[in-house]
Design a protein around this motif. Structure first.
Motif, PDB file in Angstrom:
ATOM      1  N   ALA A 251      10.331  -7.736  42.407  1.00 54.70           N
ATOM      2  CA  ALA A 251      11.717  -7.437  42.063  1.00 54.70           C
ATOM      3  C   ALA A 251      12.186  -8.257  40.872  1.00 54.70           C
ATOM      4  O   ALA A 251      12.946  -7.768  40.020  1.00 54.70           O
ATOM      5  CB  ALA A 251      12.620  -7.701  43.275  1.00 54.70           C
ATOM      6  N   TYR A 252      11.731  -9.486  40.792  1.00 57.23           N
ATOM      7  CA  TYR A 252      12.160 -10.368  39.697  1.00 57.23           C
ATOM      8  C   TYR A 252      11.627  -9.866  38.359  1.00 57.23           C
ATOM      9  O   TYR A 252      12.356  -9.809  37.361  1.00 57.23           O
ATOM     10  CB  TYR A 252      11.675 -11.787  39.977  1.00 57.23           C
ATOM     11  N   LEU A 253      10.346  -9.482  38.316  1.00 59.63           N
ATOM     12  CA  LEU A 253       9.786  -8.974  37.064  1.00 59.63           C
ATOM     13  C   LEU A 253      10.419  -7.632  36.687  1.00 59.63           C
ATOM     14  O   LEU A 253      10.627  -7.350  35.501  1.00 59.63           O
ATOM     15  CB  LEU A 253       8.270  -8.831  37.171  1.00 59.63           C
ATOM     16  N   LYS A 254      10.740  -6.820  37.676  1.00 57.70           N
ATOM     17  CA  LYS A 254      11.435  -5.560  37.390  1.00 57.70           C
ATOM     18  C   LYS A 254      12.796  -5.847  36.764  1.00 57.70           C
ATOM     19  O   LYS A 254      13.225  -5.174  35.823  1.00 57.70           O
ATOM     20  CB  LYS A 254      11.600  -4.749  38.678  1.00 57.70           C
ATOM     21  N   ASP A 255      13.481  -6.865  37.275  1.00 61.46           N
ATOM     22  CA  ASP A 255      14.771  -7.245  36.725  1.00 61.46           C
ATOM     23  C   ASP A 255      14.633  -7.691  35.270  1.00 61.46           C
ATOM     24  O   ASP A 255      15.444  -7.333  34.411  1.00 61.46           O
ATOM     25  CB  ASP A 255      15.390  -8.359  37.575  1.00 61.46           C
ATOM     26  N   LYS A 256      13.596  -8.470  34.980  1.00 62.52           N
ATOM     27  CA  LYS A 256      13.372  -8.927  33.592  1.00 62.52           C
ATOM     28  C   LYS A 256      13.104  -7.737  32.677  1.00 62.52           C
ATOM     29  O   LYS A 256      13.616  -7.679  31.548  1.00 62.52           O
ATOM     30  CB  LYS A 256      12.203  -9.910  33.530  1.00 62.52           C
ATOM     31  N   MET A 257      12.320  -6.813  33.158  1.00 61.45           N
ATOM     32  CA  MET A 257      12.011  -5.637  32.349  1.00 61.45           C
ATOM     33  C   MET A 257      13.290  -4.846  32.064  1.00 61.45           C
ATOM     34  O   MET A 257      13.516  -4.401  30.928  1.00 61.45           O
ATOM     35  CB  MET A 257      11.001  -4.749  33.077  1.00 61.45           C
ATOM     36  N   GLU A 258      14.133  -4.706  33.073  1.00 63.17           N
ATOM     37  CA  GLU A 258      15.374  -3.941  32.897  1.00 63.17           C
ATOM     38  C   GLU A 258      16.360  -4.657  31.985  1.00 63.17           C
ATOM     39  O   GLU A 258      17.252  -4.023  31.412  1.00 63.17           O
ATOM     40  CB  GLU A 258      16.010  -3.669  34.266  1.00 63.17           C
ATOM     41  N   ARG A 259      16.191  -5.975  31.833  1.00 62.84           N
ATOM     42  CA  ARG A 259      17.031  -6.705  30.881  1.00 62.84           C
ATOM     43  C   ARG A 259      16.500  -6.616  29.456  1.00 62.84           C
ATOM     44  O   ARG A 259      17.060  -7.214  28.540  1.00 62.84           O
ATOM     45  CB  ARG A 259      17.146  -8.175  31.315  1.00 62.84           C
ATOM     46  N   GLY A 260      15.397  -5.887  29.273  1.00 66.21           N
ATOM     47  CA  GLY A 260      14.925  -5.568  27.930  1.00 66.21           C
ATOM     48  C   GLY A 260      13.928  -6.537  27.333  1.00 66.21           C
ATOM     49  O   GLY A 260      13.660  -6.476  26.115  1.00 66.21           O
TER      50      GLY A 260
ATOM     51  N   MET B  82       0.253 -12.503  38.570  1.00 60.00           N
ATOM     52  CA  MET B  82       1.494 -12.263  37.845  1.00 60.00           C
ATOM     53  C   MET B  82       1.240 -11.416  36.597  1.00 60.00           C
ATOM     54  O   MET B  82       2.053 -10.538  36.249  1.00 60.00           O
ATOM     55  CB  MET B  82       2.140 -13.591  37.458  1.00 60.00           C
ATOM     56  N   GLU B  83       0.131 -11.657  35.922  1.00 64.28           N
ATOM     57  CA  GLU B  83      -0.214 -10.825  34.763  1.00 64.28           C
ATOM     58  C   GLU B  83      -0.427  -9.377  35.194  1.00 64.28           C
ATOM     59  O   GLU B  83       0.029  -8.439  34.522  1.00 64.28           O
ATOM     60  CB  GLU B  83      -1.477 -11.368  34.093  1.00 64.28           C
ATOM     61  N   ALA B  84      -1.120  -9.192  36.327  1.00 64.46           N
ATOM     62  CA  ALA B  84      -1.362  -7.847  36.835  1.00 64.46           C
ATOM     63  C   ALA B  84      -0.047  -7.178  37.232  1.00 64.46           C
ATOM     64  O   ALA B  84       0.174  -5.989  36.961  1.00 64.46           O
ATOM     65  CB  ALA B  84      -2.310  -7.910  38.041  1.00 64.46           C
ATOM     66  N   LEU B  85       0.825  -7.932  37.859  1.00 64.46           N
ATOM     67  CA  LEU B  85       2.102  -7.390  38.305  1.00 64.46           C
ATOM     68  C   LEU B  85       2.956  -6.941  37.116  1.00 64.46           C
ATOM     69  O   LEU B  85       3.561  -5.861  37.151  1.00 64.46           O
ATOM     70  CB  LEU B  85       2.848  -8.436  39.134  1.00 64.46           C
ATOM     71  N   ALA B  86       3.007  -7.757  36.077  1.00 62.78           N
ATOM     72  CA  ALA B  86       3.801  -7.386  34.899  1.00 62.78           C
ATOM     73  C   ALA B  86       3.275  -6.095  34.277  1.00 62.78           C
ATOM     74  O   ALA B  86       4.052  -5.233  33.851  1.00 62.78           O
ATOM     75  CB  ALA B  86       3.769  -8.519  33.873  1.00 62.78           C
TER      76      ALA B  86
ATOM     77  N   GLY C 161       2.607  -1.653  31.258  1.00 63.95           N
ATOM     78  CA  GLY C 161       1.965  -2.306  30.129  1.00 63.95           C
ATOM     79  C   GLY C 161       2.868  -2.609  28.951  1.00 63.95           C
ATOM     80  O   GLY C 161       2.406  -3.104  27.929  1.00 63.95           O
ATOM     81  N   ARG C 162       4.175  -2.357  29.089  1.00 62.17           N
ATOM     82  CA  ARG C 162       5.093  -2.564  27.956  1.00 62.17           C
ATOM     83  C   ARG C 162       5.572  -4.004  27.835  1.00 62.17           C
ATOM     84  O   ARG C 162       6.019  -4.424  26.773  1.00 62.17           O
ATOM     85  CB  ARG C 162       6.308  -1.641  28.083  1.00 62.17           C
ATOM     86  N   MET C 163       5.499  -4.756  28.924  1.00 56.13           N
ATOM     87  CA  MET C 163       5.962  -6.145  28.907  1.00 56.13           C
ATOM     88  C   MET C 163       4.764  -7.079  29.048  1.00 56.13           C
ATOM     89  O   MET C 163       3.997  -6.986  30.000  1.00 56.13           O
ATOM     90  CB  MET C 163       6.961  -6.410  30.039  1.00 56.13           C
ATOM     91  N   LYS C 164       4.627  -7.991  28.099  1.00 55.98           N
ATOM     92  CA  LYS C 164       3.527  -8.957  28.150  1.00 55.98           C
ATOM     93  C   LYS C 164       3.981 -10.205  28.892  1.00 55.98           C
ATOM     94  O   LYS C 164       5.041 -10.759  28.614  1.00 55.98           O
ATOM     95  CB  LYS C 164       3.081  -9.334  26.743  1.00 55.98           C
ATOM     96  N   LEU C 165       3.173 -10.648  29.847  1.00 51.70           N
ATOM     97  CA  LEU C 165       3.480 -11.865  30.609  1.00 51.70           C
ATOM     98  C   LEU C 165       2.438 -12.929  30.304  1.00 51.70           C
ATOM     99  O   LEU C 165       1.243 -12.658  30.301  1.00 51.70           O
ATOM    100  CB  LEU C 165       3.519 -11.573  32.110  1.00 51.70           C
ATOM    101  N   THR C 166       2.911 -14.133  30.031  1.00 53.71           N
ATOM    102  CA  THR C 166       2.031 -15.265  29.757  1.00 53.71           C
ATOM    103  C   THR C 166       2.415 -16.413  30.680  1.00 53.71           C
ATOM    104  O   THR C 166       3.603 -16.700  30.851  1.00 53.71           O
ATOM    105  CB  THR C 166       2.164 -15.735  28.293  1.00 53.71           C
ATOM    106  N   VAL C 167       1.426 -17.060  31.268  1.00 56.02           N
ATOM    107  CA  VAL C 167       1.662 -18.245  32.096  1.00 56.02           C
ATOM    108  C   VAL C 167       1.053 -19.450  31.394  1.00 56.02           C
ATOM    109  O   VAL C 167      -0.143 -19.453  31.083  1.00 56.02           O
ATOM    110  CB  VAL C 167       1.049 -18.090  33.502  1.00 56.02           C
TER     111      VAL C 167
END
Length: 585
Positions: free
Chosen positions: A339-348, A367-371, A377-383
């Protein structure tokens, strides 16, 4: 201007004029061409690998191709010499006139010199610290706070649209423990004998003021309420008090977040946000009902074989599928991450960066897989993982804090050594390497203390201007006048300083692209070292001193160089989150 990017374009234009073709007859791929400082400064000012990376794809001899490039580069009005080295590297030396003009550009841009458009306005979310709101910040949070904050500053300077975010872990078992710990302090404030803090509760005395505030507001009223009702109220008040404390602790370190995101928001309204996020994943084909194999190293007979709702994370890069809903219908902790990553995506946000402690290494792949799944695949996540910091005083390990109970607070460290030494030293080693932080060494006034050495360079720059105003009888110096006679700067050490200043835009871009803010700290130390070295030459040779009363034009030119050094030190230290002092006390 980034001179390395500028000459990269010049080299590419030369290559294009050669009309090289790859083995299939197509245009040569120029993307791997690089122009960088040579490893050995004696080899020149710039070096390019163009011949090396183009020779094989285009069927050329690398040395022969390098000679063609060298011949063309010798026609460049800013180039004084070109040499082909080794198997095909091309080294360039630039004319003094080029460096004189570049110094004028630095002076014109001031502290904005090095600011880039690399990010092109891409929205980046940098989440860092995100400590559980169960007590004051401790030194373990310090490194991630500095790395995350400096990286966010760096990305913004490089042209990204950056949001600094703190995720408040205010849901879960640790918050229930926090409420019960505060309840004990509340009873203590009412005069009840509570004895020793039971195992499992938070023992630090930072909860004492919270208990006292509750006692003053409610008297014994909370003890007369049903326990779950009283604990719910205490939980809210305690989280609020802890977040006030955390914000104050971070402010001492010059860390300020723009967004504080509450995990409880995801669990509100019967976890509506989590249910919606899982539904979206399900519609995309990433969720199924199934059973997981036993974890590695666990005996099969000890494994509870049960059907759960699972995220098909192995199809998007993870090692194992992840549970979202347990067999009893409750959500896993990982479900809130969906839900948190979905929220980040919806914030653009097109990029999201998590700065975590090294103990979170197991979260990276999931987390990379989840993003990838949440955003298609539109949002890149880096840890980014930060290794532990060990505290020493004169070589001896520092003992635990009395106030916190079992750890050293961030506030205690800041109050003892100051904000700037902490911020600089937390970046003076790559974040994935362990760091030893010695209170004595970071406050030592010597070249061996990097933050002192860099800040001392800033103070010396300002002292030169004070000396010049006094000896020349002038007021404030106009930047344009300081840049008029840069051609008078002919000493090798003066040109060397301009060369070092010219590396700053490249450092900004490379540190932003690699997400390695420690590169900036290393560069500032090198620049300070060059400046101190030039200062020392002036001490030995009066002709090289910055202020020459009998030659105002030369003095103004040299003051222009000092101003440029001061601007870059001020800019770089600001990105790190430290001050550029005008004097040292």
């Amino acid at each position: 201007m980034n001179i390395f990017a500028d000459f990269n374009e010049r080299v590419k234009r030369i290559v294009e004029a050669l009309d090289l073709k790859d083995k299939d007859g197509g245009a040569a791929d120029l993307s791997r061409i690089a122009v960088e400082p040579p490893r050995d400064a004696a080899h020149g000012d710039l070096a390019t690998n163009a011949a090396m990376v183009l020779a094989k794809p285009t069927g050329q001899n690398p040395r022969a191709l390098a000679e063609k490039l060298a011949e063309a580069l010798r026609q460049d009005a800013d180039v004084s010499a070109v040499e082909v080295a080794g198997p095909g590297f091309v080294n360039l030396r630039l004319k003094e006139s080029f460096w004189h003009r570049h110094l004028q550009e630095i002076l014109a841009e001031g502290v904005d010199y090095g600011r880039a458009t690399l990010g092109n306005g891409r929205k980046v979310n940098v989440e860092y610290v995100s400590a559980n709101p169960t007590g004051p910040m401790h030194v373990g949070h310090c490194r991630g706070a500095v790395v995350g904050d400096a990286l966010a500053n760096l990305l913004a300077f490089a042209g990204y649209d950056v949001t600094k975010e703190y995720y408040i872990n205010d849901a879960g078992a640790q918050i229930d423990v926090l409420a019960r710990s505060t309840m004990l302090r509340y009873r203590e404030a009412l005069g009840d004998k509570i004895g020793e803090i039971p195992p499992g509760l938070y023992p630090g005395d930072y909860l004492v003021p919270v208990g006292q505030a509750l006692a003053q507001e409610f008297g014994r009223e909370l003890l007369q309420k049903p326990e779950d009702e009283a604990l719910a109220l205490i939980k809210d008040r305690t989280i609020d008090a802890m977040m006030v404390m955390i914000r104050e602790d971070l402010a001492l370190l010059n860390v300020h977040h723009e967004v504080f995101f509450s995990e409880r928001k995801l669990h509100a309204d019967n976890a509506a946000a989590i249910r919606s996020a899982i539904t979206d994943l399900t519609l995309k084909g990433h969720v199924y009902k199934g059973k997981l194999p036993p974890p590695k190293g666990q005996e099969a007979e000890e494994w509870e074989d049960r059907e759960q709702t699972l995220f098909r994370s192995t199809e998007v890069g993870d090692d194992i599928d992840r549970p979202l809903v347990k067999s009893d219908g409750s959500f896993t902790y990982f479900a809130a991450d969906v839900a948190y990553l979905k929220d980040k995506m919806e914030r653009g946000f097109t990029d999201t960066i998590f700065v975590l402690g090294a103990d979170h290494g197991g979260y990276v792949k999931r987390m990379e897989a989840l993003a990838k799944a949440v955003s298609d695949g539109r949002m890149k996540l880096t840890v980014l993982l930060c290794q532990l910091v060990k505290l020493y005083r004169g070589g001896e390990p520092v003992r635990m804090s009395k106030r916190s109970g079992d750890f050293i607070t961030l506030r205690e460290v800041v109050e003892e050594v100051g904000r700037d030494p902490i911020r600089f030293m937390m970046l003076y080693r790559k974040s994935d390497a362990p760091l030893d932080f010695d209170f004595a060494k970071v406050t030592e006034q010597s070249k061996d203390n990097p933050v002192f050495y860099v800040q001392y360079a800033s103070a010396r720059c300002h002292s030169v201007f004070r000396q010049a105003r006094e000896q020349l009888g002038e007021g404030e110096f106009d930047r344009r006048s300081l840049g008029r006679n840069t051609s008078l700067l002919t000493d090798e050490s003066e040109i060397g300083l301009i060369r070092k200043l010219a590396e700053y835009p490249r450092i900004i871009e490379s540190a932003a692209l690699s997400q390695e803010p420690h590169r900036l700290a290393f560069y500032l130390y090198d620049l300070a070292s060059n400046f101190h070295g030039h200062w020392n030459r002036g001490t030995e040779n009066p002709d090289l001193r910055f202020v020459k009363v009998n030659d105002r034009e030369l003095t103004h030119a040299r003051l222009g160089l000092v101003q440029a050094v001061s601007d870059v030190l001020t800019s770089g230290l600001a990105l790190i989150g430290a001050e550029a002092p005008v004097e040292m006390r």
